[in-house]
Design an enzyme around this catalytic site. Structure first.
Site, PDB file in Angstrom:
ATOM      1  N   ASP A  31       0.856  -1.183   0.000  1.00  0.00           N
ATOM      2  CA  ASP A  31       0.000   0.000   0.000  1.00  0.00           C
ATOM      3  C   ASP A  31       0.898   1.240   0.000  1.00  0.00           C
ATOM      4  OD1 ASP A  31      -1.725   2.096   0.553  1.00  0.00           O
ATOM      5  OD2 ASP A  31      -2.936   0.951   1.976  1.00  0.00           O
ATOM      6  N   HIS A  32       0.923   1.933  -1.126  1.00  0.00           N
ATOM      7  CA  HIS A  32       1.868   3.044  -1.276  1.00  0.00           C
ATOM      8  C   HIS A  32       1.438   4.290  -0.504  1.00  0.00           C
ATOM      9  CE1 HIS A  32       5.403   4.725  -2.761  1.00  0.00           C
ATOM     10  NE2 HIS A  32       5.117   4.939  -4.028  1.00  0.00           N
ATOM     11  N   ARG A  33       0.262   4.261   0.124  1.00  0.00           N
ATOM     12  CA  ARG A  33      -0.135   5.397   0.969  1.00  0.00           C
ATOM     13  C   ARG A  33       0.704   5.452   2.232  1.00  0.00           C
ATOM     14  NH1 ARG A  33      -6.388   4.088   1.669  1.00  0.00           N
ATOM     15  NH2 ARG A  33      -5.410   2.045   2.011  1.00  0.00           N
TER      16      ARG A  33
END
Length: 413
Positions: free
Chosen positions: A382-384
């Site tokens: 999850d690149h958040r």
């Protein structure tokens, strides 16, 4: 007469498939006696009898797909009260229907107060983005709170209705545009496990910005260690070593064993290490969960993994054996393939896939050519909340443990 209904026995379940009946019309049944097997969200569950009596009517044939709340069958419990005069007699496989209260009609002068909706700002934003009237959404949270999942459920139901209307229009146009006989192609039911997988994958891709990092690991030393153990009478799967090494790595990189709480704007770093093992079955992908992997020996992990995999393939997993995962691995190496972009199992933050292991010529530190066993792997995250550099460090740590597998002994409890 008692109506046995199909009630919700799994998170987010909306429908199920009748696998087989364990009784027939005319049979006498006891309280809690299994009546029917239902294929629900990733499992087969038995619906027990809520009363003793005689089976009077079966409403659906085997193979039928039914929705939550529909009556599966009726049982004559020998009591004379009718359903209309005794609403409390309406029973739903372990759940009683609440007594209905008579509602007085509103007069023309009665004013209906505005509905007070309990929902987080984030949930309201999702509703606005998807053009959903949040006042018309039935909340499933505490005190009727509307959750993100409630909004996504409304969106899915709306899309299904649109798809149905378009299909009907397309079919009508096709029939009007040709006099030729329409021959249907072979079809496969889109229901049960397959439909639940589709819903979960669509939701995960819609909510999580996926990024996938690819890398390679030299398994030569691990495979040699496994052979040594085999000669000593201990046959342990390579995947058991993977699981133990992943648990060690997760402790050092906690963002990969976390959940993002968007409503409260916090990242929850989890203290439990429950790893899901994606398992291929004849009805679709199931993910049994191995609990507290960090506290177990490699041999214990191997035995538990074998048990859960067998239960998954025989469709005997319980709901509890598929809940609570904090990280997921997918071992597709035995099937082949060198790379993929696995989809994260929401609300987790990452997933890793292990691919084919090949005998490959490698240049050693002494500039010599050696044949080594090299496996490729794919880590989606999850690149958040996880950066690319974190992903590289995560896989580097896992690679170090796999290429020097005896160091894992230092972390055994």
């Amino acid at each position: 007469m008692v109506e046995v209904k199909f009630h919700d026995i799994g998170e987010g379940m909306t429908e199920g498939e009748v696998v087989s009946y364990l009784v027939k019309v005319g049979d006498s049944v006891k309280v809690d006696q299994p009546l029917v097997e239902m294929q629900t969200d990733k499992m087969v569950a038995e619906i027990p009898s809520p009363t003793a009596g005689i089976v009077k009517k079966i409403h659906f044939s085997e193979g039928s797909t039914i929705s939550i709340g529909q009556v599966i069958l009726e049982i004559d419990d020998g009591k004379e009260e009718s359903l209309s005069s005794s609403p409390e007699k309406e029973v739903s496989a372990g759940l009683l229907t609440p007594e209905k209260k008579e509602v007085q009609p509103l007069s023309q002068t009665t004013k209906i107060p505005p509905k007070r909706v309990i929902a987080a700002p984030h949930t309201r934003r999702i509703a606005r983005e998807h053009d959903v009237n949040i006042e018309q959404v039935v909340g499933s949270g505490p005190a009727g709170r509307v959750t993100d999942e409630d909004i996504f459920r409304v969106v899915r139901e709306r899309e299904e209705k649109v798809d149905t209307r378009f299909a009907e229009m397309e079919s009508s146009l096709l029939l009007r545009s040709t006099d030729e006989k329409v021959i249907a192609d072979h079809t496969v039911p889109f229901s049960g496990i397959r439909k639940q997988i589709a819903i979960k994958m669509t939701e995960s891709l819609a909510r999580i910005p996926h990024v996938t990092h690819f890398d390679e690991v030299d398994l030569t030393n691990l495979l040699e260690l496994r052979e040594e153990l085999k000669e000593a009478g201990e046959n342990v799967s390579v995947v058991a070593f993977f699981l133990k090494a992943i648990a060690i790595t997760l402790k050092e990189f906690p963002l990969f064993n976390a959940q993002l709480d968007e409503e409260k704007n916090v990242i929850r770093l989890l203290n439990d290490y429950h790893i899901g093992l994606a398992t291929n079955t004849d009805k679709g992908l199931l993910v049994p969960v191995l609990r507290e992997v960090d506290k177990k020996s490699i041999k214990d992990i191997h035995e538990e993994m074998k048990t859960l995999t067998k239960k998954a393939q025989e469709h005997k997993l319980s709901v509890g054996e598929m809940k609570g995962g904090t990280f997921t691995i997918s071992n597709v190496g035995p099937l082949g393939g060198i790379a993929a972009t696995p989809i994260i199992n929401h609300p987790q933050t990452s997933i890793i896939a292990f691919h084919k292991t090949k005998r490959t010529p490698v240049v050693t530190e002494n500039d010599e050519i050696a044949i080594r066993s090299i496996m490729t792997m794919s880590l989606s995250f999850d690149h958040r909340i996880i950066d690319g550099a974190d992903a590289v460090m995560f896989t580097n740590r896992f690679i170090a443990l796999m290429e020097q597998p005896k160091t894992i002994l230092l972390y055994l409890r």
